[in-house]
Motif scaffolding. Structure first.
Motif, PDB file in Angstrom:
ATOM      1  N   ASN A 239      62.955  32.821  43.641  1.00 59.50           N
ATOM      2  CA  ASN A 239      64.384  31.877  42.909  1.00 59.50           C
ATOM      3  C   ASN A 239      64.804  30.860  44.641  1.00 59.50           C
ATOM      4  OD1 ASN A 239      64.868  32.804  40.808  1.00 59.50           O
ATOM      5  ND2 ASN A 239      66.731  34.147  41.308  1.00 59.50           N
ATOM      6  N   GLY A 240      64.142  32.096  45.820  1.00 60.59           N
ATOM      7  CA  GLY A 240      64.717  30.898  46.998  1.00 60.59           C
ATOM      8  C   GLY A 240      63.801  29.510  47.397  1.00 60.59           C
ATOM      9  N   ARG A 241      62.605  30.020  46.946  1.00 66.18           N
ATOM     10  CA  ARG A 241      61.764  28.394  47.274  1.00 66.18           C
ATOM     11  C   ARG A 241      62.887  27.701  46.602  1.00 66.18           C
ATOM     12  NH1 ARG A 241      58.081  32.837  48.753  1.00 66.18           N
ATOM     13  NH2 ARG A 241      56.873  32.661  45.886  1.00 66.18           N
ATOM     14  N   TYR A 242      63.200  28.103  45.072  1.00 65.05           N
ATOM     15  CA  TYR A 242      63.382  26.825  43.847  1.00 65.05           C
ATOM     16  C   TYR A 242      64.208  26.507  44.524  1.00 65.05           C
ATOM     17  CZ  TYR A 242      59.590  28.110  41.019  1.00 65.05           C
ATOM     18  OH  TYR A 242      57.951  28.444  40.651  1.00 65.05           O
ATOM     19  N   GLY A 243      65.418  27.044  44.586  1.00 64.54           N
ATOM     20  CA  GLY A 243      66.690  26.849  44.811  1.00 64.54           C
ATOM     21  C   GLY A 243      67.342  25.916  43.998  1.00 64.54           C
ATOM     22  N   PRO A 244      67.680  24.642  44.085  1.00 60.62           N
ATOM     23  CA  PRO A 244      68.264  24.327  42.422  1.00 60.62           C
ATOM     24  C   PRO A 244      67.533  24.424  41.389  1.00 60.62           C
ATOM     25  CG  PRO A 244      68.854  22.667  44.314  1.00 60.62           C
ATOM     26  CD  PRO A 244      67.888  23.713  45.036  1.00 60.62           C
ATOM     27  N   LEU A 245      65.996  24.879  41.486  1.00 64.15           N
ATOM     28  CA  LEU A 245      65.121  24.060  40.565  1.00 64.15           C
ATOM     29  C   LEU A 245      64.891  26.082  39.826  1.00 64.15           C
ATOM     30  CD1 LEU A 245      62.325  21.566  40.826  1.00 64.15           C
ATOM     31  CD2 LEU A 245      64.667  21.298  39.767  1.00 64.15           C
ATOM     32  N   MET A 246      65.589  26.629  40.748  1.00 60.42           N
ATOM     33  CA  MET A 246      65.658  28.538  40.150  1.00 60.42           C
ATOM     34  C   MET A 246      65.448  28.604  38.618  1.00 60.42           C
ATOM     35  SD  MET A 246      68.739  30.574  41.594  1.00 60.42           S
ATOM     36  CE  MET A 246      69.102  29.095  43.109  1.00 60.42           C
ATOM     37  N   PHE A 247      65.870  27.594  37.808  1.00 56.32           N
ATOM     38  CA  PHE A 247      66.364  27.918  36.489  1.00 56.32           C
ATOM     39  C   PHE A 247      64.583  28.574  35.321  1.00 56.32           C
ATOM     40  CE2 PHE A 247      66.275  23.740  36.710  1.00 56.32           C
ATOM     41  CZ  PHE A 247      66.036  22.993  36.173  1.00 56.32           C
ATOM     42  N   LEU A 248      63.461  27.299  37.167  1.00 56.98           N
ATOM     43  CA  LEU A 248      62.105  27.282  36.276  1.00 56.98           C
ATOM     44  C   LEU A 248      61.506  29.024  36.056  1.00 56.98           C
ATOM     45  CD1 LEU A 248      61.098  24.035  37.345  1.00 56.98           C
ATOM     46  CD2 LEU A 248      62.049  24.796  35.122  1.00 56.98           C
ATOM     47  N   ASN A 249      62.578  29.991  37.170  1.00 57.89           N
ATOM     48  CA  ASN A 249      61.830  30.413  37.206  1.00 57.89           C
ATOM     49  C   ASN A 249      61.890  32.326  37.347  1.00 57.89           C
ATOM     50  OD1 ASN A 249      59.756  33.058  39.284  1.00 57.89           O
ATOM     51  ND2 ASN A 249      61.983  33.547  40.464  1.00 57.89           N
ATOM     52  N   GLN A 250      62.138  31.610  35.255  1.00 54.01           N
ATOM     53  CA  GLN A 250      63.184  32.814  34.854  1.00 54.01           C
ATOM     54  C   GLN A 250      62.127  34.021  33.885  1.00 54.01           C
ATOM     55  OE1 GLN A 250      66.489  32.969  34.349  1.00 54.01           O
ATOM     56  NE2 GLN A 250      66.400  31.702  35.753  1.00 54.01           N
ATOM     57  N   HIS A 251      62.074  34.973  34.535  1.00 53.01           N
ATOM     58  CA  HIS A 251      60.964  36.024  33.282  1.00 53.01           C
ATOM     59  C   HIS A 251      61.879  37.570  33.239  1.00 53.01           C
ATOM     60  CE1 HIS A 251      58.023  33.828  35.240  1.00 53.01           C
ATOM     61  NE2 HIS A 251      58.389  33.742  36.441  1.00 53.01           N
ATOM     62  N   PRO A 252      61.480  37.750  31.572  1.00 53.10           N
ATOM     63  CA  PRO A 252      62.217  39.137  31.105  1.00 53.10           C
ATOM     64  C   PRO A 252      62.545  39.697  31.706  1.00 53.10           C
ATOM     65  CG  PRO A 252      61.161  37.683  29.589  1.00 53.10           C
ATOM     66  CD  PRO A 252      60.664  37.223  31.158  1.00 53.10           C
ATOM     67  N   LYS A 253      60.936  40.561  32.806  1.00 47.86           N
ATOM     68  CA  LYS A 253      60.563  42.090  32.961  1.00 47.86           C
ATOM     69  C   LYS A 253      61.773  42.038  34.298  1.00 47.86           C
ATOM     70  CE  LYS A 253      57.779  44.001  35.743  1.00 47.86           C
ATOM     71  NZ  LYS A 253      55.672  44.647  36.337  1.00 47.86           N
ATOM     72  N   ALA A 254      62.552  40.035  34.952  1.00 48.98           N
ATOM     73  CA  ALA A 254      62.875  40.894  36.172  1.00 48.98           C
ATOM     74  C   ALA A 254      64.453  40.929  35.792  1.00 48.98           C
ATOM     75  CB  ALA A 254      63.182  38.829  36.163  1.00 48.98           C
ATOM     76  N   VAL A 255      64.838  39.876  34.518  1.00 43.90           N
ATOM     77  CA  VAL A 255      66.220  40.988  33.554  1.00 43.90           C
ATOM     78  C   VAL A 255      66.169  41.878  33.428  1.00 43.90           C
ATOM     79  CG1 VAL A 255      68.012  40.569  31.778  1.00 43.90           C
ATOM     80  CG2 VAL A 255      66.613  38.495  33.370  1.00 43.90           C
ATOM     81  N   GLU A 256      65.014  42.807  33.577  1.00 44.26           N
ATOM     82  CA  GLU A 256      65.260  44.424  32.972  1.00 44.26           C
ATOM     83  C   GLU A 256      64.502  44.643  34.308  1.00 44.26           C
ATOM     84  OE1 GLU A 256      64.728  47.851  31.087  1.00 44.26           O
ATOM     85  OE2 GLU A 256      65.493  46.280  30.034  1.00 44.26           O
ATOM     86  N   SER A 257      64.779  44.736  35.124  1.00 48.32           N
ATOM     87  CA  SER A 257      64.307  45.128  36.738  1.00 48.32           C
ATOM     88  C   SER A 257      65.385  45.441  36.686  1.00 48.32           C
ATOM     89  CB  SER A 257      63.710  44.455  37.683  1.00 48.32           C
ATOM     90  OG  SER A 257      62.113  44.431  37.092  1.00 48.32           O
ATOM     91  N   HIS A 258      66.442  44.626  37.212  1.00 47.04           N
ATOM     92  CA  HIS A 258      67.562  44.104  37.545  1.00 47.04           C
ATOM     93  C   HIS A 258      68.787  45.122  37.174  1.00 47.04           C
ATOM     94  CE1 HIS A 258      66.368  40.559  39.736  1.00 47.04           C
ATOM     95  NE2 HIS A 258      67.325  39.810  39.016  1.00 47.04           N
ATOM     96  N   ARG A 259      68.608  44.849  35.605  1.00 45.94           N
ATOM     97  CA  ARG A 259      69.349  45.940  34.665  1.00 45.94           C
ATOM     98  C   ARG A 259      69.277  47.648  35.239  1.00 45.94           C
ATOM     99  NH1 ARG A 259      69.161  49.910  30.887  1.00 45.94           N
ATOM    100  NH2 ARG A 259      67.138  49.485  30.366  1.00 45.94           N
ATOM    101  N   VAL A 260      67.672  48.294  35.419  1.00 45.31           N
ATOM    102  CA  VAL A 260      67.443  49.199  35.786  1.00 45.31           C
ATOM    103  C   VAL A 260      67.775  50.019  37.550  1.00 45.31           C
ATOM    104  CG1 VAL A 260      65.227  50.638  36.214  1.00 45.31           C
ATOM    105  CG2 VAL A 260      65.290  49.465  34.230  1.00 45.31           C
ATOM    106  N   CYS A 261      68.225  48.639  37.620  1.00 48.72           N
ATOM    107  CA  CYS A 261      68.259  49.241  39.714  1.00 48.72           C
ATOM    108  C   CYS A 261      69.861  49.318  39.296  1.00 48.72           C
ATOM    109  CB  CYS A 261      68.730  47.896  40.256  1.00 48.72           C
ATOM    110  SG  CYS A 261      66.742  47.926  40.569  1.00 48.72           S
ATOM    111  N   GLN A 262      70.551  48.089  38.350  1.00 48.46           N
ATOM    112  CA  GLN A 262      72.404  48.684  38.195  1.00 48.46           C
ATOM    113  C   GLN A 262      72.210  49.265  37.804  1.00 48.46           C
ATOM    114  OE1 GLN A 262      72.969  44.717  36.491  1.00 48.46           O
ATOM    115  NE2 GLN A 262      72.896  43.664  38.328  1.00 48.46           N
ATOM    116  N   LYS A 263      72.197  50.357  36.656  1.00 47.91           N
ATOM    117  CA  LYS A 263      72.274  51.774  35.300  1.00 47.91           C
ATOM    118  C   LYS A 263      71.860  52.836  36.612  1.00 47.91           C
ATOM    119  CE  LYS A 263      71.185  52.983  31.357  1.00 47.91           C
ATOM    120  NZ  LYS A 263      69.762  53.545  30.116  1.00 47.91           N
TER     121      LYS A 263
END
Length: 512
Positions: A239-263
């Motif tokens: 996301n840091g490399r994509y900057g304003p275009l970070m919306f192109l770097n959307q992956h379901p596994k990333a969302v799930e990984s964030h959820r696991v860490c926060q839970k």
């Protein structure tokens, strides 16, 4: 027809409003440019000569492609140094539509990290880091950041960091995973497991036991916190490399990984809140429980906001794990390639006569300190970083043909800085700046040209924790193993996520 009639009625007034708005915008832009020109002239600023060339003059998309290609080839930092040689120690660039200044000059870095700290913000860091880390010390600015630092700092005083029992308790797990027959082992994997175990124990009082799970080989079916944390951080770095275009770097596994860490963190936070509530009723907190909750319990004493506590713990966990693991991994890669350095380190460690070191003994081990410093010089844990100007301001050098004049920095400009390139400048570290030579630190007393843990008000609060843990693990390994051999025939290659370690791991053989 009624709508057309209505538009015809108001056509002339709308055209007048649009025309006046355009004139107002142009006049505002001209006034801004005149004001900035006058500000720059009053401060003796000269233009920055060097500029990174883009084929796409509007969005610099070719630059984004080049960075992605360099990342895949593991040459981002190598190209980073080449750009400074081609364009100068301070030069211009572009990130999508955002103008950039790029520097490896310690005078400039000191200015925006310290002297003019309030002229800069963290830019879009909250958008990049926020999905995992939320609002914490690394993602916040202004008063929010000041409150975070005030909450966190007491947990890293000497009295807390000097408790080395946590590190010793996990050494058996580390030793058990190193082959007794001297066969090849990847220490980098073990170091990242060790530091996430020690960090969760220190911060939360609840070890996630990644090393024990590795030892047992048992799969319990529960989401693996360490694996989820790794994937989350890798996604954030993209996301840091994509900057304003970070919306192109959307992956379901990333969302799930964030959820696991926060839970996982939420479970620890709930226990800390309950302990706080019980402590208020019972008036006395069991000494063992208080020790186990160390960092987390300290935060719970200051606020009952579960989300705030979780975010702060995840922010510090990032530093507590990655900083130390990256430092250890890079240092043992270098030590394995330099047996004479390993032998000198063992001579110093031998003075302990096999005993586990105390905090004060670690601080007095000079050659160990030289090895840590030299590793952080060559491979700083956070090799590149940035700030964003929130007002028109000035940097002291980089302008004019000789690069020695002040530079005007317009509001909204991103200022990127490379600690990696600065640490390898021959004018600071000599003609052998690319070489691993711990002895250079016998007489070396650098200032802002050496910045392994950032500087100014945002200097890393946990640097003593990281250095203490790295020193402790190195000492215990040196006491146990007399022979350290590299099993990686190739040179070091970068693995750059949020921190810097070896792409090939740390492949070594350790023998008694």
């Amino acid at each position: 027809m009624a709508l057309l009639d209505l538009l015809e009625t108001y056509r002339q007034p709308l055209a007048l409003v649009a025309g006046l708005s355009l004139v107002f915008y142009l006049l505002s832009r001209l006034h801004q440019q005149w004001r900035q020109h006058r500000f720059a002239k009053e401060n003796g600023c000269e233009p920055v000569v060097g500029k990174i060339r883009n084929y796409d003059p509007f969005f610099a998309l070719d630059r984004l492609y080049f960075l992605g290609k360099a990342a895949k080839e593991r040459k981002l930092l190598e190209n980073n140094i080449k750009r400074f040689k081609d364009y100068g120690n301070t030069h211009r660039g572009q990130r999508i539509t955002t103008p950039m200044l790029v520097t490896c000059d310690p005078q400039n870095i000191k200015t925006f990290l310290s002297l003019k700290f309030n002229d800069y913000s963290m830019g879009d860091r909250i958008q990049i880091f926020g999905p995992l880390l939320g609002h914490g010390i690394f993602t916040s600015d202004g008063e929010d950041w000041a409150r975070s630092r005030h909450m966190i700092r007491p947990n890293f005083v000497k009295e807390q960091v000097a408790h080395l029992e946590i590190f010793e308790e996990m050494m058996d797990d580390l030793f058990a995973l190193i082959p007794a027959d001297g066969s090849t082992v990847d220490l980098q994997e073990l170091f990242f497991g060790y530091t996430i175990d020690s960090a969760t124990e220190f911060l939360c009082g609840h070890n996630v036991h990644s090393l024990k799970k590795r030892r047992s080989g048992v799969v319990d079916g529960e989401p693996d916190f360490a694996e989820a944390f790794n994937y989350s951080l890798d996604n954030i770095s993209k996301n840091g490399r994509y900057g304003p275009l970070m919306f192109l770097n959307q992956h379901p596994k990333a969302v799930e990984s964030h959820r696991v860490c926060q839970k996982t963190m939420d479970q620890f936070v709930d226990k800390a809140i309950k302990l706080r509530e019980n402590a208020g009723n019972e008036k006395v907190v069991d000494e063992t429980a208080e020790r186990r909750y160390m960092f987390l319990y300290g935060l719970a004493q200051q606020t009952g906001d579960r989300r705030r506590i979780r975010d702060e713990v995840l922010n510090i966990l990032l530093a507590g794990r990655d900083t130390t693991a990256s430092l250890l991994s890079n240092m043992f890669f270098l030590l394995a390639k330099h047996p004479e350095t390993w032998a000198k380190l063992q001579e110093e460690v031998a003075t302990l006569e096999g005993r586990a070191p105390t905090y004060d003994q670690l601080r007095n081990m000079k050659y160990l300190k030289y090895c840590l410093n030299e590793t952080l010089r060559l491979y700083p844990v956070v090799p590149v970083n940035s700030r964003t100007a929130i007002k028109d301001t000035v940097l002291p050098v980089g302008g004019g043909p000789d690069g020695q004049s002040p530079v005007f920095v317009a509001k909204g400009t991103a200022v990127a800085y490379s600690v990696y390139a600065m640490h390898r400048r021959e004018d600071f570290y000599g003609p052998d700046a690319e070489e691993f030579r711990p002895e250079r630190w016998i007489d070396l007393r650098p200032g802002w040209e050496y910045l392994p843990f950032n500087g100014g008000p945002r200097i890393c609060v946990g640097q003593q924790y990281a250095l203490t843990e790295a020193g402790y693990v190195t000492t215990r390994l040196a006491q146990r193993y007399s022979i350290l051999e590299s099993r990686d025939p190739g040179p070091w290659e970068e693995k750059l996520t949020l921190t810097l370690c070896s792409h090939n791991g740390t492949l070594v053989s350790l023998r008694h």
